[in-house]
Motif scaffolding. Sequence first.
Motif, PDB file in Angstrom:
ATOM      1  N   GLY A   1     -11.489 -10.224   4.025  1.00  0.00           N
ATOM      2  CA  GLY A   1     -11.895  -8.961   4.641  1.00  0.00           C
ATOM      3  C   GLY A   1     -11.321  -8.811   6.033  1.00  0.00           C
ATOM      4  O   GLY A   1     -10.874  -7.724   6.427  1.00  0.00           O
ATOM      5  N   LEU A   2     -11.309  -9.913   6.809  1.00  0.00           N
ATOM      6  CA  LEU A   2     -10.718  -9.879   8.149  1.00  0.00           C
ATOM      7  C   LEU A   2      -9.230  -9.559   8.070  1.00  0.00           C
ATOM      8  O   LEU A   2      -8.708  -8.777   8.880  1.00  0.00           O
ATOM      9  N   ALA A   3      -8.547 -10.159   7.098  1.00  0.00           N
ATOM     10  CA  ALA A   3      -7.125  -9.867   6.923  1.00  0.00           C
ATOM     11  C   ALA A   3      -6.915  -8.390   6.611  1.00  0.00           C
ATOM     12  O   ALA A   3      -5.965  -7.764   7.113  1.00  0.00           O
ATOM     13  N   LEU A   4      -7.795  -7.815   5.798  1.00  0.00           N
ATOM     14  CA  LEU A   4      -7.696  -6.387   5.489  1.00  0.00           C
ATOM     15  C   LEU A   4      -7.849  -5.537   6.745  1.00  0.00           C
ATOM     16  O   LEU A   4      -7.106  -4.568   6.945  1.00  0.00           O
ATOM     17  N   ILE A   5      -8.788  -5.904   7.591  1.00  0.00           N
ATOM     18  CA  ILE A   5      -9.015  -5.153   8.835  1.00  0.00           C
ATOM     19  C   ILE A   5      -7.780  -5.221   9.736  1.00  0.00           C
ATOM     20  O   ILE A   5      -7.330  -4.201  10.280  1.00  0.00           O
ATOM     21  N   VAL A   6      -7.240  -6.423   9.895  1.00  0.00           N
ATOM     22  CA  VAL A   6      -6.059  -6.595  10.753  1.00  0.00           C
ATOM     23  C   VAL A   6      -4.866  -5.841  10.179  1.00  0.00           C
ATOM     24  O   VAL A   6      -4.099  -5.199  10.917  1.00  0.00           O
TER      25      VAL A   6
ATOM     26  N   GLY B   1      -2.252  -9.477  -2.308  1.00  0.00           N
ATOM     27  CA  GLY B   1      -1.922  -9.901  -0.955  1.00  0.00           C
ATOM     28  C   GLY B   1      -0.434  -9.917  -0.698  1.00  0.00           C
ATOM     29  O   GLY B   1       0.026  -9.515   0.378  1.00  0.00           O
ATOM     30  N   THR B   2       0.340 -10.360  -1.687  1.00  0.00           N
ATOM     31  CA  THR B   2       1.794 -10.393  -1.521  1.00  0.00           C
ATOM     32  C   THR B   2       2.361  -8.986  -1.371  1.00  0.00           C
ATOM     33  O   THR B   2       3.193  -8.716  -0.494  1.00  0.00           O
ATOM     34  N   GLY B   3       1.906  -8.080  -2.216  1.00  0.00           N
ATOM     35  CA  GLY B   3       2.382  -6.695  -2.128  1.00  0.00           C
ATOM     36  C   GLY B   3       2.030  -6.059  -0.797  1.00  0.00           C
ATOM     37  O   GLY B   3       2.853  -5.352  -0.186  1.00  0.00           O
ATOM     38  N   THR B   4       0.802  -6.324  -0.319  1.00  0.00           N
ATOM     39  CA  THR B   4       0.387  -5.761   0.971  1.00  0.00           C
ATOM     40  C   THR B   4       1.177  -6.372   2.120  1.00  0.00           C
ATOM     41  O   THR B   4       1.548  -5.674   3.076  1.00  0.00           O
ATOM     42  N   ALA B   5       1.437  -7.673   2.037  1.00  0.00           N
ATOM     43  CA  ALA B   5       2.213  -8.339   3.092  1.00  0.00           C
ATOM     44  C   ALA B   5       3.621  -7.754   3.185  1.00  0.00           C
ATOM     45  O   ALA B   5       4.148  -7.535   4.287  1.00  0.00           O
ATOM     46  N   VAL B   6       4.231  -7.499   2.039  1.00  0.00           N
ATOM     47  CA  VAL B   6       5.572  -6.894   2.034  1.00  0.00           C
ATOM     48  C   VAL B   6       5.528  -5.523   2.698  1.00  0.00           C
ATOM     49  O   VAL B   6       6.412  -5.167   3.500  1.00  0.00           O
TER      50      VAL B   6
END
Length: 335
Positions: A215-220, A311-316
């Motif tokens: 969730g923190l990663a989503l916020i950032v 997560g991989t798709g979002t990171a890209v």
Amino acid sequence: MSLARAESRRLFKRRFTKLLMVGVLLILAAVAAGTYLSNQKVSAGQIAEAKAEANRDYQAGLVSAEQEKQKCLAAEGTPEIQNWGGSCENIYTPSPEDYDYVWYMPASFELRQEFPDMISVFAVVLAAAAFLIGASFVGSEWNSGGMMNLLLWRPQRLRVLGTKMAVFLGWLTGVSLLLAAVWTGVFQLIAQFRGTTDRMTSGVWQSFGLMGLRGLALIVVAGALGFAMASLGRHTGMALGALIGIGAVQIGVYVMAQLAGAKYPDVFLAPLWLFAWLYKEFVVEDYTSCDYSSTGGCELDQFTMTWQVAGTGTAVLVVLVVGAAMWTMRSRDIT
């Protein structure tokens, strides 16, 4: 004064930041208060009564099923037997599992079962606020001419934009962690006074912690995307417009995929990716893969979206958008 300290002061002195954080606190407080008021502590007597009521309904279900079976047996050899699918073997006999006593009890907050949803609410609310604050933080600088004045003082373009983003994301992470600790404590108290904390093991807390980190990663990520989009367009409204445009494109692709007969068109929708990221996976089913008129039953074809894929798709996406913001900052004229 250092650039980082100046950006920190600028971030927290902005009226929009203060108003939005107050709004976030009010929303979270409303969720917590609603959860507290809509649940209650269940006594041993209420549990016993719920079990007794569930058993009464189960016994009544058995009687009803037996009566239905006798009607069916009496109709054998007549056209009326078709009312039961041509055979009395199709009549369903209820089981005790069909009458879970939990359904007969008043609402009670179970920390182990329900807190993951509260983590998701927290993450989504703060992610929305992070996107808006990040977009406004840099967008207002471009719109007002403040960025040009800042570059006269510090002519290193990438350092200025990078420091501004790092300061914003750093404070965003710190504030989010602080609020998350308070959020966890509040719901632990709610469970103690209006529910139960039973079956809370170290493994459960570890699972909550890992979900909280996602969730923190989503916020950032939301904050970084809002910041980068506004910097690309050099206006706060450009980030909001891009978000609306992405949503419209997603809906269009989803509709076209359905019309084209794609097996899993839902994978084109961002909420699915968000759910998979927070809850570790999301299962999409192909409802056209089964013939529901068949009496034999069947299993639907499934596709599982995992948190690793989401997560991989979002990171890209983040790398592309932030990279584009940095590239345009370096190459475009500052006007």
